[in-house]
Design a protein around this motif. Structure first.
Motif, short mmCIF file in Angstrom:
data_model
loop_
_atom_site.label_atom_id
_atom_site.label_comp_id
_atom_site.label_asym_id
_atom_site.label_seq_id
_atom_site.Cartn_x
_atom_site.Cartn_y
_atom_site.Cartn_z
N LYS A 67 0.07 -13.36 -9.96
CA LYS A 67 1.48 -13.73 -10.18
C LYS A 67 2.42 -12.65 -9.63
CE LYS A 67 0.27 -16.45 -14.20
NZ LYS A 67 -0.15 -16.30 -15.61
N ASN A 68 3.45 -13.06 -8.98
CA ASN A 68 4.44 -12.15 -8.33
C ASN A 68 3.79 -11.14 -7.38
OD1 ASN A 68 6.26 -13.30 -10.29
ND2 ASN A 68 5.66 -11.69 -11.73
N PRO A 69 2.81 -11.56 -6.57
CA PRO A 69 2.07 -10.58 -5.78
C PRO A 69 2.92 -9.78 -4.80
CG PRO A 69 1.62 -12.80 -4.98
CD PRO A 69 2.35 -12.95 -6.29
N ARG A 70 3.87 -10.43 -4.11
CA ARG A 70 4.67 -9.71 -3.12
C ARG A 70 5.64 -8.73 -3.77
NH1 ARG A 70 3.57 -14.44 -2.54
NH2 ARG A 70 2.37 -15.27 -0.78
N LEU A 71 6.21 -9.16 -4.90
CA LEU A 71 7.12 -8.27 -5.63
C LEU A 71 6.38 -7.04 -6.14
CD1 LEU A 71 9.78 -7.56 -7.08
CD2 LEU A 71 8.99 -8.97 -9.01
N VAL A 72 5.25 -7.26 -6.81
CA VAL A 72 4.51 -6.13 -7.38
C VAL A 72 4.02 -5.21 -6.26
CG1 VAL A 72 2.56 -5.44 -8.83
CG2 VAL A 72 3.83 -7.52 -9.39
N SER A 73 3.59 -5.82 -5.16
CA SER A 73 3.13 -5.04 -4.02
C SER A 73 4.26 -4.19 -3.44
CB SER A 73 2.58 -5.99 -2.95
OG SER A 73 2.23 -5.29 -1.78
N ALA A 74 5.44 -4.79 -3.24
CA ALA A 74 6.55 -4.08 -2.61
C ALA A 74 7.04 -2.93 -3.50
CB ALA A 74 7.70 -5.05 -2.33
N VAL A 75 7.15 -3.18 -4.80
CA VAL A 75 7.61 -2.13 -5.71
C VAL A 75 6.60 -0.98 -5.71
CG1 VAL A 75 8.05 -1.58 -8.16
CG2 VAL A 75 9.02 -3.65 -7.14
N ASN A 76 5.32 -1.31 -5.72
CA ASN A 76 4.31 -0.25 -5.74
C ASN A 76 4.26 0.55 -4.44
OD1 ASN A 76 2.58 0.10 -8.22
ND2 ASN A 76 2.80 -2.12 -8.12
N ARG A 77 4.52 -0.13 -3.36
CA ARG A 77 4.54 0.58 -2.07
C ARG A 77 5.66 1.63 -2.09
NH1 ARG A 77 4.15 -2.43 3.77
NH2 ARG A 77 3.38 -0.60 4.91
N LYS A 78 6.79 1.26 -2.67
CA LYS A 78 7.93 2.19 -2.79
C LYS A 78 7.58 3.34 -3.76
CE LYS A 78 12.18 3.29 -1.73
NZ LYS A 78 12.44 4.27 -2.71
N ILE A 79 6.99 3.00 -4.89
CA ILE A 79 6.61 4.03 -5.86
C ILE A 79 5.63 5.01 -5.23
CG2 ILE A 79 5.47 4.49 -8.06
CD1 ILE A 79 6.30 1.64 -8.89
N ALA A 80 4.68 4.47 -4.45
CA ALA A 80 3.69 5.34 -3.80
C ALA A 80 4.39 6.37 -2.91
CB ALA A 80 2.71 4.50 -2.98
N SER A 81 5.43 5.95 -2.21
CA SER A 81 6.12 6.91 -1.34
C SER A 81 6.86 7.95 -2.19
CB SER A 81 7.04 6.19 -0.36
OG SER A 81 8.16 5.68 -1.02
N GLU A 82 7.31 7.56 -3.37
CA GLU A 82 8.03 8.51 -4.23
C GLU A 82 7.08 9.54 -4.86
OE1 GLU A 82 10.83 6.64 -6.87
OE2 GLU A 82 11.35 5.17 -5.34
N THR A 83 5.96 9.08 -5.40
CA THR A 83 5.03 10.06 -5.99
C THR A 83 4.42 10.92 -4.88
OG1 THR A 83 3.14 8.53 -5.99
CG2 THR A 83 4.48 8.63 -8.00
N TYR A 84 4.24 10.32 -3.70
CA TYR A 84 3.72 11.10 -2.56
C TYR A 84 4.67 12.25 -2.23
CZ TYR A 84 2.45 12.28 2.22
OH TYR A 84 2.10 12.96 3.36
#
Ligand code: DIR
Ligand code: MN
Ligand code: MN
Length: 311
Positions: A67-84
């Protein structure tokens, strides 16, 4: 010491509204002030909560049952760049969620940064009532907060870029470097995955049998000395007596002191590189007092992980 803060007001990994208000509630109860003034950290990053509304896709139909795969994916991609970013600069990184799907991003980012900066693999201590290791195919719910560990370890894989296909090998976590603590509600498919991959897990049974002190010794011994540790703490690991205001409470959990002890022991290793605190949903308690208790418990866990000392 420098502390990177990532705030994720996000609920798309599960169906209950309100978990997106978790970071605001934690901050309003004074967590960041305590970290700065009582624990002496220098804070970098989000002091106001981010909601990532701009990442909402035009259309987001279910995919492989998610459920909500693109939304969850996009938010996580952004978070990954922030923690990185934080982790690359050598900052300890604190992420306030949000539902537990956000650990896809937090861990992907710290894993990659740690490989580049220290040439090391990270270890993850996942404290939770649940294993969150369903693949899209084993999941009964389709909720992605029940799947982050599967995507991070590569047990679940996907090529489609906009549905977690962006997760590269250097963002991944080895199943050998994963330890669970507090499990008591694990799906049948997840039990099979844990068994087949030989994943180390300390359930509530193990905590009752050995005590939390011995369990932490065994958990840290499994990880090995001198390994960078990412602590991902789902507040539902605590018994609902201490943390009633969460999406999927399960009775028979950790006491607040056991939770704090886990955080204190991880801090004491000197190897902690990142902390997630997730699934605080202030709108779910039966009483306002229950919501406050949950927020207070969350703050206590974070302070312990950051080195608050009793004496
Ligand atoms: C269940 C519940 N295993 C699922 N997971 C939860 O939906 O995959 N995780 N609540 O925190
Ligand atoms: Mn979880
Ligand atoms: Mn959970």
């Amino acid at each position: 010491e420098d502390l990177g803060i990532v705030t994720v007001g996000f609920s798309g990994g599960q169906p209950k509204a309100g978990v997106d208000a978790g970071p605001t509630a934690l901050i309003e109860s004074g967590l960041l002030t305590q970290i700065r003034e009582e624990l002496g950290y220098k804070l970098h990053g989000d002091e106001t909560v981010k909601f990532y509304n701009d990442l909402t896709p035009a259309s987001d139909p279910d995919y492989r049952g998610m459920k909500n795969p693109r939304l969850v994916s996009a938010v996580n991609r952004k978070i990954a760049s922030e923690t990185y970013e934080h982790s690359s600069k050598g900052r300890l990184t604190l992420t306030l969620g949000g539902d537990h799907s956000i650990a896809i991003g937090t861990i992907a980012g710290t894993a990659k940064a740690t490989r580049e900066r220290l040439n090391r693999e990270i270890a993850v201590i996942w404290v939770d009532a649940h294993a969150d290791i369903n693949t899209p195919e084993t999941s009964d719910s389709g909720n992605i907060h029940g799947m982050p560990v599967a995507f991070l370890t590569g047990i679940a894989k996907e090529d489609k870029e906009e549905c977690f296909g962006w997760i590269q090998d250097d963002m991944r976590l080895s199943v050998k470097k994963l330890v669970y603590i507090g499990l008591r509600d694990v799906d049948a498919g997840e039990k099979r995955i844990l068994r087949e991959n030989g994943i180390k897990a300390f359930s509530m049974f193990d905590i009752d049998r050995h005590g939390i002190g011995r369990v932490m010794e065994m958990a840290l011994a499994h990880i090995g000395n001198d390994t960078p540790i990412h602590l991902s703490f789902d507040v539902d690991a605590l018994d609902p007596m201490w943390a009633p205001s969460t999406g999927t409470p399960v009775r028979g959990g950790l006491t607040l002191r056991e939770g704090d002890y886990i955080c204190e022991s991880v801090h004491a290793t000197g190897n902690l590189i990142a902390i997630d605190l997730v699934e605080v949903n202030p709108s779910l308690a039966a009483t306002e007092a229950g919501a406050q208790e949950t927020v207070r418990a969350g703050c206590s866990l974070v302070r312990c992980a950051l080195g608050e000392t009793l004496l």
